[in-house]
Enzyme design. Structure first.
Site, PDB file in Angstrom:
ATOM      1  N   SER A 118       0.816  -1.208   0.000  1.00  0.00           N
ATOM      2  CA  SER A 118       0.000   0.000   0.000  1.00  0.00           C
ATOM      3  C   SER A 118       0.846   1.253   0.000  1.00  0.00           C
ATOM      4  O   SER A 118       0.337   2.342  -0.272  1.00  0.00           O
ATOM      5  CB  SER A 118      -0.863   0.040   1.264  1.00  0.00           C
ATOM      6  N   HIS A 139      -1.259  -2.981  -7.067  1.00  0.00           N
ATOM      7  CA  HIS A 139      -1.999  -2.646  -5.844  1.00  0.00           C
ATOM      8  C   HIS A 139      -3.497  -2.823  -6.084  1.00  0.00           C
ATOM      9  O   HIS A 139      -4.150  -1.955  -6.653  1.00  0.00           O
ATOM     10  CB  HIS A 139      -1.655  -1.191  -5.443  1.00  0.00           C
ATOM     11  N   GLU A 151      -3.953  -0.230  -9.007  1.00  0.00           N
ATOM     12  CA  GLU A 151      -2.961   0.841  -9.137  1.00  0.00           C
ATOM     13  C   GLU A 151      -1.633   0.152  -9.483  1.00  0.00           C
ATOM     14  O   GLU A 151      -1.134  -0.669  -8.705  1.00  0.00           O
ATOM     15  CB  GLU A 151      -2.875   1.580  -7.793  1.00  0.00           C
ATOM     16  N   ASN A 189      -3.315   5.784  -1.284  1.00  0.00           N
ATOM     17  CA  ASN A 189      -3.183   5.956   0.166  1.00  0.00           C
ATOM     18  C   ASN A 189      -2.611   7.308   0.569  1.00  0.00           C
ATOM     19  O   ASN A 189      -2.790   7.736   1.703  1.00  0.00           O
ATOM     20  CB  ASN A 189      -2.386   4.800   0.757  1.00  0.00           C
TER      21      ASN A 189
END
Ligand code: NAI
Length: 283
Positions: A118, A139, A151, A189
């Site tokens: 992450s 991701h 991602e 994130n």
């Protein structure tokens, strides 16, 4: 790509194995904890059955897809003939660095090594291997079978071929890949965790109660779920680990993890996976 090995069978790993098997790949799931492997298999079955009930897949496909998922506890054996390895072990840099050293030794030279991290730098993970051009971030979002986004994070040395192969695979799995560069927390994130952290500060400072905070963000901002419920879904330990990376790597106090988040993690109140986080959940 025909064979994928997913390392770590927790919240994310079982979903990644699920979508790969559903996409026709042979998926081997590796976990150090045999009980986690059993839970992962049960979760995949439950989620496939839900998809069948909703008419998203045929009922007969449940067993066929499950038949493409196998389990293992030894990394070296499980990656020996992998085309792609996707790592989904806990968000701890040293753990991932060690694992990628092992993967680099055990996986075929042509295999792509992807991390579902992450927030940890793909460039730094790749530097632990002798194949930085074939290391990339993949991701997935939680819950993996439902969420469309992947991602795709290019490390400094990630090659165009590797990026293209992973973008193509993600599309073949029915996902929408988005390419981003390697900065702490990437896009997802970097934007999401400060919001979750701020929601925890609101709770700690008594601005509002849990349900009020979540309701404001759901009804007021049209978010499908409130930030505290989302933190519970992600896992409060995972949220804390990501915030630590953002705080340390970007060196800015605006990413300082809220002390109340630390307290919940210290208490073992990790969210849905332990039955209690900001909300409580039935077993
Ligand atoms: P988790 O804690 O649910 O599962 C991790 C699993 O890895 C556990 O079953 C554990 O037994 C296993 N494990 C630990 N060390 C291992 C090793 N050396 N070899 C094999 N297995 C090992 O963690 P979760 O939430 O699935 O997170 C995994 C990764 O995915 C982390 O990097 C996290 O940041 C990332 N991620 C998590 C999301 C979430 O919503 N939870 C969303 C997107 C990414």
């Amino acid at each position: 790509m025909k064979r994928v090995t997913v390392i770590g069978g927790g919240t994310m790993g079982n979903g990644i194995a699920h979508v790969c098997a559903q996409g026709g790949l042979d998926a081997t799931l590796v976990d150090v904890d045999p009980a986690a492997l059993e839970r992962a298999r049960a979760t995949i079955r439950k989620n496939l059955e839900r998809q069948a009930r909703k008419g998203l897949i045929d009922e007969g496909e449940v067993e066929t897809i499950l038949g493409r998922v196998s389990g293992a506890t030894s990394v070296a054996d499980a990656v020996a003939d992998a085309d792609l390895v996707v790592e989904a072990v806990p968000e701890k840099a040293e753990l991932k660095y060690d694992l990628f050293r092992t993967l680099d030794e055990a996986a075929p030279a042509g295999a792509i090594l992807a991390s579902n991290t992450s927030s940890i730098s793909i460039t730094e993970i790749a530097a632990r291997t002798g194949r930085p051009g074939r290391v990339i971030g993949m991701h997935f979002m939680n819950p993996v079978p439902v969420m469309k986004l992947v991602e795709v994070i290019r490390g400094l040395a990630t090659s165009d071929d590797t990026t293209e192969a992973v973008m193509t695979l993600a599309r073949a799995l029915g996902k929408t890949p988005v390419e981003v560069n390697d900065f702490p927390g990437f896009v997802s994130n970097r934007v999401l965790m400060p919001m979750i952290n701020e929601a925890v500060f609101c709770l700690m400072e008594g601005v509002a109660e849990v349900d009020a905070i979540d309701t404001v963000m759901k009804l007021g901002m049209n978010h499908p779920m409130g930030p505290l419920a989302l933190a519970d879904l992600i896992g409060l330990d995972t949220c804390l680990n990501i915030l630590e990376v953002l705080h340390r790597e970007l060196g800015d106090d605006r990413y300082r993890p809220c002390p109340l988040l630390r307290k919940y993690v210290a208490a073992g109140w990790l969210g849905r996976k332990t039955g209690r986080g900001f909300h409580t959940y039935d077993a």
